[in-house]
Motif scaffolding. Structure first.
Motif, PDB file in Angstrom:
ATOM      1  N   VAL A 106     -11.189   4.390 -14.531  1.00 15.40           N
ATOM      2  CA  VAL A 106     -10.571   4.943 -13.324  1.00 15.40           C
ATOM      3  C   VAL A 106     -10.461   3.854 -12.261  1.00 15.40           C
ATOM      4  O   VAL A 106      -9.421   3.711 -11.594  1.00 15.40           O
ATOM      5  N   PHE A 107     -11.531   3.069 -12.100  1.00 17.55           N
ATOM      6  CA  PHE A 107     -11.499   1.950 -11.154  1.00 17.55           C
ATOM      7  C   PHE A 107     -10.411   0.960 -11.549  1.00 17.55           C
ATOM      8  O   PHE A 107      -9.721   0.412 -10.676  1.00 17.55           O
ATOM      9  N   TYR A 108     -10.270   0.727 -12.824  1.00 17.08           N
ATOM     10  CA  TYR A 108      -9.245  -0.206 -13.305  1.00 17.08           C
ATOM     11  C   TYR A 108      -7.844   0.269 -12.910  1.00 17.08           C
ATOM     12  O   TYR A 108      -7.009  -0.529 -12.451  1.00 17.08           O
ATOM     13  N   ILE A 109      -7.576   1.547 -13.074  1.00 12.71           N
ATOM     14  CA  ILE A 109      -6.272   2.089 -12.700  1.00 12.71           C
ATOM     15  C   ILE A 109      -6.044   1.912 -11.201  1.00 12.71           C
ATOM     16  O   ILE A 109      -4.955   1.514 -10.767  1.00 12.71           O
ATOM     17  N   MET A 110      -7.067   2.189 -10.411  1.00 11.49           N
ATOM     18  CA  MET A 110      -6.935   2.051  -8.958  1.00 11.49           C
ATOM     19  C   MET A 110      -6.719   0.595  -8.549  1.00 11.49           C
ATOM     20  O   MET A 110      -5.819   0.278  -7.763  1.00 11.49           O
ATOM     21  N   ILE A 111      -7.537  -0.300  -9.093  1.00 11.23           N
ATOM     22  CA  ILE A 111      -7.439  -1.715  -8.732  1.00 11.23           C
ATOM     23  C   ILE A 111      -6.152  -2.320  -9.293  1.00 11.23           C
ATOM     24  O   ILE A 111      -5.481  -3.112  -8.622  1.00 11.23           O
ATOM     25  N   GLY A 112      -5.812  -1.948 -10.530  1.00 11.03           N
ATOM     26  CA  GLY A 112      -4.582  -2.450 -11.134  1.00 11.03           C
ATOM     27  C   GLY A 112      -3.353  -2.036 -10.346  1.00 11.03           C
ATOM     28  O   GLY A 112      -2.422  -2.830 -10.156  1.00 11.03           O
ATOM     29  N   THR A 113      -3.337  -0.795  -9.866  1.00 13.88           N
ATOM     30  CA  THR A 113      -2.218  -0.319  -9.046  1.00 13.88           C
ATOM     31  C   THR A 113      -2.159  -1.076  -7.730  1.00 13.88           C
ATOM     32  O   THR A 113      -1.072  -1.426  -7.239  1.00 13.88           O
ATOM     33  N   LEU A 114      -3.317  -1.342  -7.140  1.00 11.68           N
ATOM     34  CA  LEU A 114      -3.368  -2.111  -5.895  1.00 11.68           C
ATOM     35  C   LEU A 114      -2.785  -3.504  -6.094  1.00 11.68           C
ATOM     36  O   LEU A 114      -1.961  -3.971  -5.292  1.00 11.68           O
ATOM     37  N   ILE A 115      -3.189  -4.182  -7.162  1.00 12.43           N
ATOM     38  CA  ILE A 115      -2.675  -5.520  -7.455  1.00 12.43           C
ATOM     39  C   ILE A 115      -1.171  -5.473  -7.694  1.00 12.43           C
ATOM     40  O   ILE A 115      -0.421  -6.355  -7.257  1.00 12.43           O
ATOM     41  N   TYR A 116      -0.721  -4.441  -8.380  1.00 11.04           N
ATOM     42  CA  TYR A 116       0.700  -4.266  -8.694  1.00 11.04           C
ATOM     43  C   TYR A 116       1.540  -4.238  -7.417  1.00 11.04           C
ATOM     44  O   TYR A 116       2.535  -4.960  -7.294  1.00 11.04           O
ATOM     45  N   PHE A 117       1.142  -3.419  -6.455  1.00  9.21           N
ATOM     46  CA  PHE A 117       1.932  -3.307  -5.231  1.00  9.21           C
ATOM     47  C   PHE A 117       1.716  -4.493  -4.299  1.00  9.21           C
ATOM     48  O   PHE A 117       2.616  -4.839  -3.519  1.00  9.21           O
ATOM     49  N   LEU A 118       0.553  -5.129  -4.371  1.00 12.24           N
ATOM     50  CA  LEU A 118       0.371  -6.376  -3.633  1.00 12.24           C
ATOM     51  C   LEU A 118       1.309  -7.457  -4.167  1.00 12.24           C
ATOM     52  O   LEU A 118       1.869  -8.255  -3.395  1.00 12.24           O
ATOM     53  N   PHE A 119       1.488  -7.478  -5.475  1.00  8.18           N
ATOM     54  CA  PHE A 119       2.418  -8.434  -6.095  1.00  8.18           C
ATOM     55  C   PHE A 119       3.841  -8.198  -5.591  1.00  8.18           C
ATOM     56  O   PHE A 119       4.551  -9.153  -5.223  1.00  8.18           O
ATOM     57  N   ILE A 120       4.265  -6.935  -5.573  1.00  7.81           N
ATOM     58  CA  ILE A 120       5.612  -6.616  -5.101  1.00  7.81           C
ATOM     59  C   ILE A 120       5.776  -7.024  -3.644  1.00  7.81           C
ATOM     60  O   ILE A 120       6.794  -7.611  -3.250  1.00  7.81           O
ATOM     61  N   SER A 121       4.764  -6.724  -2.825  1.00  2.82           N
ATOM     62  CA  SER A 121       4.828  -7.085  -1.403  1.00  2.82           C
ATOM     63  C   SER A 121       4.903  -8.594  -1.227  1.00  2.82           C
ATOM     64  O   SER A 121       5.714  -9.101  -0.436  1.00  2.82           O
ATOM     65  N   PHE A 122       4.065  -9.308  -1.968  1.00  6.58           N
ATOM     66  CA  PHE A 122       4.021 -10.765  -1.848  1.00  6.58           C
ATOM     67  C   PHE A 122       5.332 -11.401  -2.301  1.00  6.58           C
ATOM     68  O   PHE A 122       5.883 -12.279  -1.612  1.00  6.58           O
ATOM     69  N   VAL A 123       5.847 -10.964  -3.446  1.00  9.23           N
ATOM     70  CA  VAL A 123       7.082 -11.550  -3.977  1.00  9.23           C
ATOM     71  C   VAL A 123       8.259 -11.253  -3.057  1.00  9.23           C
ATOM     72  O   VAL A 123       9.124 -12.106  -2.839  1.00  9.23           O
ATOM     73  N   SER A 124       8.303 -10.040  -2.492  1.00  6.91           N
ATOM     74  CA  SER A 124       9.403  -9.695  -1.588  1.00  6.91           C
ATOM     75  C   SER A 124       9.402 -10.597  -0.354  1.00  6.91           C
ATOM     76  O   SER A 124      10.469 -11.014   0.127  1.00  6.91           O
ATOM     77  N   ILE A 125       8.224 -10.902   0.166  1.00  5.17           N
ATOM     78  CA  ILE A 125       8.132 -11.803   1.314  1.00  5.17           C
ATOM     79  C   ILE A 125       8.452 -13.233   0.901  1.00  5.17           C
ATOM     80  O   ILE A 125       9.138 -13.974   1.618  1.00  5.17           O
ATOM     81  N   LEU A 126       7.966 -13.624  -0.276  1.00  4.34           N
ATOM     82  CA  LEU A 126       8.212 -14.980  -0.774  1.00  4.34           C
ATOM     83  C   LEU A 126       9.705 -15.255  -0.940  1.00  4.34           C
ATOM     84  O   LEU A 126      10.188 -16.355  -0.649  1.00  4.34           O
ATOM     85  N   MET A 127      10.448 -14.241  -1.374  1.00  3.69           N
ATOM     86  CA  MET A 127      11.877 -14.432  -1.638  1.00  3.69           C
ATOM     87  C   MET A 127      12.698 -14.641  -0.373  1.00  3.69           C
ATOM     88  O   MET A 127      13.788 -15.212  -0.433  1.00  3.69           O
ATOM     89  N   ILE A 128      12.195 -14.163   0.753  1.00 10.27           N
ATOM     90  CA  ILE A 128      12.924 -14.389   2.010  1.00 10.27           C
ATOM     91  C   ILE A 128      12.221 -15.422   2.882  1.00 10.27           C
ATOM     92  O   ILE A 128      12.558 -15.587   4.052  1.00 10.27           O
ATOM     93  N   SER A 129      11.254 -16.109   2.311  1.00  8.30           N
ATOM     94  CA  SER A 129      10.408 -17.028   3.089  1.00  8.30           C
ATOM     95  C   SER A 129      11.178 -18.208   3.660  1.00  8.30           C
ATOM     96  O   SER A 129      10.745 -18.813   4.647  1.00  8.30           O
ATOM     97  N   THR A 130      12.321 -18.574   3.065  1.00  9.44           N
ATOM     98  CA  THR A 130      13.075 -19.717   3.575  1.00  9.44           C
ATOM     99  C   THR A 130      13.706 -19.425   4.929  1.00  9.44           C
ATOM    100  O   THR A 130      14.119 -20.359   5.630  1.00  9.44           O
ATOM    101  N   ASN A 131      13.827 -18.150   5.288  1.00  8.41           N
ATOM    102  CA  ASN A 131      14.391 -17.809   6.594  1.00  8.41           C
ATOM    103  C   ASN A 131      13.579 -16.677   7.222  1.00  8.41           C
ATOM    104  O   ASN A 131      14.122 -15.690   7.709  1.00  8.41           O
ATOM    105  N   LEU A 132      12.269 -16.854   7.228  1.00  6.87           N
ATOM    106  CA  LEU A 132      11.341 -15.806   7.629  1.00  6.87           C
ATOM    107  C   LEU A 132      10.668 -16.148   8.954  1.00  6.87           C
ATOM    108  O   LEU A 132      10.398 -17.312   9.235  1.00  6.87           O
ATOM    109  N   PHE A 133      10.440 -15.130   9.769  1.00  4.67           N
ATOM    110  CA  PHE A 133       9.555 -15.306  10.910  1.00  4.67           C
ATOM    111  C   PHE A 133       8.741 -14.030  11.104  1.00  4.67           C
ATOM    112  O   PHE A 133       9.205 -12.928  10.814  1.00  4.67           O
ATOM    113  N   PHE A 134       7.499 -14.206  11.541  1.00  6.12           N
ATOM    114  CA  PHE A 134       6.590 -13.076  11.696  1.00  6.12           C
ATOM    115  C   PHE A 134       6.696 -12.520  13.111  1.00  6.12           C
ATOM    116  O   PHE A 134       6.689 -13.257  14.091  1.00  6.12           O
ATOM    117  N   SER A 135       6.799 -11.192  13.164  1.00  5.45           N
ATOM    118  CA  SER A 135       6.903 -10.508  14.439  1.00  5.45           C
ATOM    119  C   SER A 135       6.375  -9.087  14.255  1.00  5.45           C
ATOM    120  O   SER A 135       6.420  -8.537  13.151  1.00  5.45           O
TER     121      SER A 135
END
Length: 284
Positions: A106-135
């Motif tokens: 059960v912990f594996y499913i929870m942690i695995g899902t967390l990593i999965y969506f962290l990956f999506i969040s990270f990659v989405s930011i990485l793909m626009i990083s060449t013209n990105l600013f934080f606000s």
């Protein structure tokens, strides 16, 4: 405390096996292609307008019906090998006992899902990083795309919802959408785990896929009140009604529903392991 360390040991062992599992690399590649297909036009628009884009893309990716559906199918693909009984698991099962082994899964499913969506969040930011600013605001690019048709000339297919921008701050939208996505993904993983303990592995994936498609079916075939029974739908911000004046579920209802579902499914998962004989299964 000792029990928690065992849960973490079991779940981390499963996650370490991702490094040698071709299915994980296939999933990561497909997700990256999907994200690039929808984010590269936004990056082109940003470059053309000479304004940088803020990193708050995830709430819109997770809200769009198509990308949301593909992300949830990714969860099905990730956990299709439930109950994760590979050749190394009998050792943990004998050493820890059925209850702790099941809790580790059960912990594996929870942690695995967390990593999965962290990956999506990270990659989405990485793909626009060449013209990105934080606000802490949505920024001119996302604001313009939400309030005009300017994106059509750049073939931007990802809807940038003005409703989300008007109801939530960027941090609120990101945090809430990420939490809801994690809950919905965890529920799908637990459902597959429970069903596969009692039947063939393919059955759990089929049931989880039907639950994912139910979100689309409601939009075309059912009244909005049906969203109250669709955990996948409640992970989309525009499905929820903060005012509570429509037939759609409220944020509080969605949070309570998802939390109760995770709790009940976790209990059922542990009990099901006690009632069934778990056999070593070939890798998928």
């Amino acid at each position: 405390m000792n029990n928690i360390s065992k849960y973490i040991s079991i779940s981390s062992n499963n996650i370490r096996r991702w490094l040698i599992n071709p299915r994980i690399y296939i999933l990561a590649t497909l997700l990256s292609i999907l994200l690039w297909n929808y984010l590269s036009p936004i990056l082109n628009f940003s470059n053309s307008m000479r304004y940088r884009v803020t990193p708050w893309i995830f709430p819109f990716i997770s809200d769009f019906a198509y990308t949301h559906m593909m992300m949830m199918f990714g969860i099905v693909f990730l956990f299709c090998d439930a109950p994760f009984m590979n050749e190394g698991q009998p050792y943990f099962l004998i050493r820890c006992g059925r209850t702790q082994w099941a809790m580790g899964q059960v912990f594996y499913i929870m942690i695995g899902t967390l990593i999965y969506f962290l990956f999506i969040s990270f990659v989405s930011i990485l793909m626009i990083s060449t013209n990105l600013f934080f606000s802490n605001s949505w920024g001119k690019i996302l604001g313009t795309l939400a309030q005009s048709t300017a994106g059509q000339a750049f073939n931007i297919q990802l809807p940038i919802s003005y409703t989300i921008q008007s109801l939530y701050t960027p941090i609120q939208a990101f945090g809430l959408s990420f939490m809801l996505q994690w809950c919905a993904g965890t529920i799908l993983g637990l459902i597959m785990f429970v069903i596969n303990v009692y039947g063939k592995q393919s059955i759990g994936s089929i049931v989880a896929s039907v639950i994912v498609l139910f979100d689309i079916a409601i939009e075309y075939e059912f009244k909005p009140y049906a969203y109250h029974f669709s955990p996948v739908s409640m992970a989309r911000l525009t499905i929820l009604d903060p005012s509570g004046l429509s037939q759609r579920p409220t944020i509080i209802y969605a949070c309570v529903f998802l939390a109760v579902a995770i709790t009940l499914l976790s209990i059922i998962a542990v009990l099901s392991v006690h009632k069934r004989e778990i056999q070593v299964l070939p890798p998928i």
